[in-house]
Design a protein around this motif. Sequence first.
Motif, short mmCIF file in Angstrom:
data_model
loop_
_atom_site.label_atom_id
_atom_site.label_comp_id
_atom_site.label_asym_id
_atom_site.label_seq_id
_atom_site.Cartn_x
_atom_site.Cartn_y
_atom_site.Cartn_z
N TYR A 167 0.51 -1.04 -0.08
CA TYR A 167 0.25 -0.12 0.09
C TYR A 167 0.90 1.80 0.22
N LYS A 168 0.24 2.54 0.15
CA LYS A 168 1.05 3.38 -0.10
C LYS A 168 1.36 4.33 1.32
N GLY A 169 1.40 3.99 2.38
CA GLY A 169 1.43 3.89 3.40
C GLY A 169 0.56 3.17 4.60
N GLY A 170 0.92 3.36 5.76
CA GLY A 170 0.46 2.71 7.17
C GLY A 170 -0.73 2.74 7.60
N ARG A 171 -0.93 3.38 7.00
CA ARG A 171 -2.89 4.34 7.31
C ARG A 171 -3.59 3.63 6.27
N GLU A 172 -2.60 3.20 5.02
CA GLU A 172 -3.86 3.02 4.67
C GLU A 172 -4.25 1.35 4.57
N ALA A 173 -2.78 0.93 5.01
CA ALA A 173 -2.88 -0.39 5.26
C ALA A 173 -3.98 -1.02 6.37
N GLY A 174 -3.88 -0.56 7.20
CA GLY A 174 -4.41 0.08 8.19
C GLY A 174 -6.23 0.07 7.69
N ARG A 175 -5.83 0.67 6.75
CA ARG A 175 -7.69 0.89 6.59
C ARG A 175 -8.51 -0.76 5.76
N TYR A 176 -7.75 -1.32 4.92
CA TYR A 176 -7.55 -3.00 4.04
C TYR A 176 -7.89 -3.99 5.21
N LEU A 177 -6.87 -3.28 6.11
CA LEU A 177 -7.20 -4.49 7.38
C LEU A 177 -8.54 -4.50 7.92
N LEU A 178 -8.85 -3.15 8.02
CA LEU A 178 -10.51 -3.22 8.77
C LEU A 178 -11.30 -4.23 7.71
N SER A 179 -11.55 -3.32 6.55
CA SER A 179 -11.90 -4.15 5.40
C SER A 179 -12.30 -5.54 5.28
N GLY A 180 -11.20 -6.17 6.07
CA GLY A 180 -11.01 -7.59 5.72
C GLY A 180 -10.21 -7.57 4.09
N ASP A 181 -9.31 -7.08 3.65
CA ASP A 181 -8.92 -7.62 2.63
C ASP A 181 -7.91 -8.26 3.00
#
Length: 371
Positions: free
Chosen positions: A183-197
């Motif tokens: 991903y483009k940053g840690g925060r973006e990676a976190g959003r995809y963790l929450l979405s279950g990706d």
Amino acid sequence: MKRLAVLSVMAAFFMVLGTGKGAMAWPDNPITIYVGWSAGGSSDVTTRAVAAEMEKKLGTRILVTNVTGALGAIGGTRVAKAPADGYLWFGGAAVLGTWPVMGSSDVSWNDFYAFLSVVFPTTIYVKSDAPWKTLDDLINDIKSKPEGTFKFGSPGPGSNGAIFAGLLLDAAGVGGKVQPVPYKGGREAGRYLLSGDVQFVSVTMGDLADWAAAGRIRPLANLYNKDVTFEGITFPAVTKKYPELEPYMAINPYFGVYLNRATPDDIIIKVAEAFAWAVKQPGFQRIAVKERAGVLAPLMGVASDQQMSKIESARCWALHSLGIAKKDPKEFGIPKITEWKWPPHDRAKNLKPWPQKVEEIYAELAKELGM
């Protein structure tokens, strides 16, 4: 002719005076910082926090712009190749030494003066409702499932998150079973963790520490040699289970601002004074330390060069061993972290030195902070 010659000499004299006045007047225009990562992550937040304080001391606006891509190399290369007049800086994680090995740029840490402010451990996070309560739970589940069942997110190849996850999975004997997703940053990676990706992420602790405090995610492992507590939450030290990973603590990201190494000494001294003042301010410490779980550890001068070099060694050889690096660190004279000593290579030997005044400013700051 004689009169013309006199006038020419006088004109040259006043041009010199004018140039001197301009240098002494720096900064008389706004400063721009290119942050090499996306908005909301630790690179972005820490840069904006220190810039907000530094502009008070320097008496001019500091504008922060996100120029993402290639692990910061796109923005950093622009700064390194721009005029060294003190008006364009780079900001973010201290990974500049990895760019040549990753094939991202011919620019490296030795092309900059690095003003480092805080350091953050690297953390494995899962969702708070995930079935894995401990790192062992996660590893055992990965072992029991077919290859490709699990995915992990990180800020991209070459990031501390990608390196830590790769080293950890190899140490646990499940290297290759988990699919990395950049991903483009840690925060973006976190959003995809929450979405279950993805099932877990490996990011800088401060990228998502506030979400951990809010109960949205849970830390399973921290790349550190002791447990870290933030907002009542324990971030378990990975070295308890995998002591062989302790040398790689050097991949944990420092954050700072960076100026072209050709910048005049008088400007660098002013930046050092403003930086030393800024990191002591409650506003900066609230954002970078209390809210983001950072460790205040400012560096400048030779101490900063040495830390940048250690980061180069630890990260580049980790990237090489994981098969992520595009080029062999040996091509750049980079020693392994276990063999590091100062100066490690010709680039370090031939550095333009820091102004002596900066070393004095740093010594006073370190004494004041009890470092």
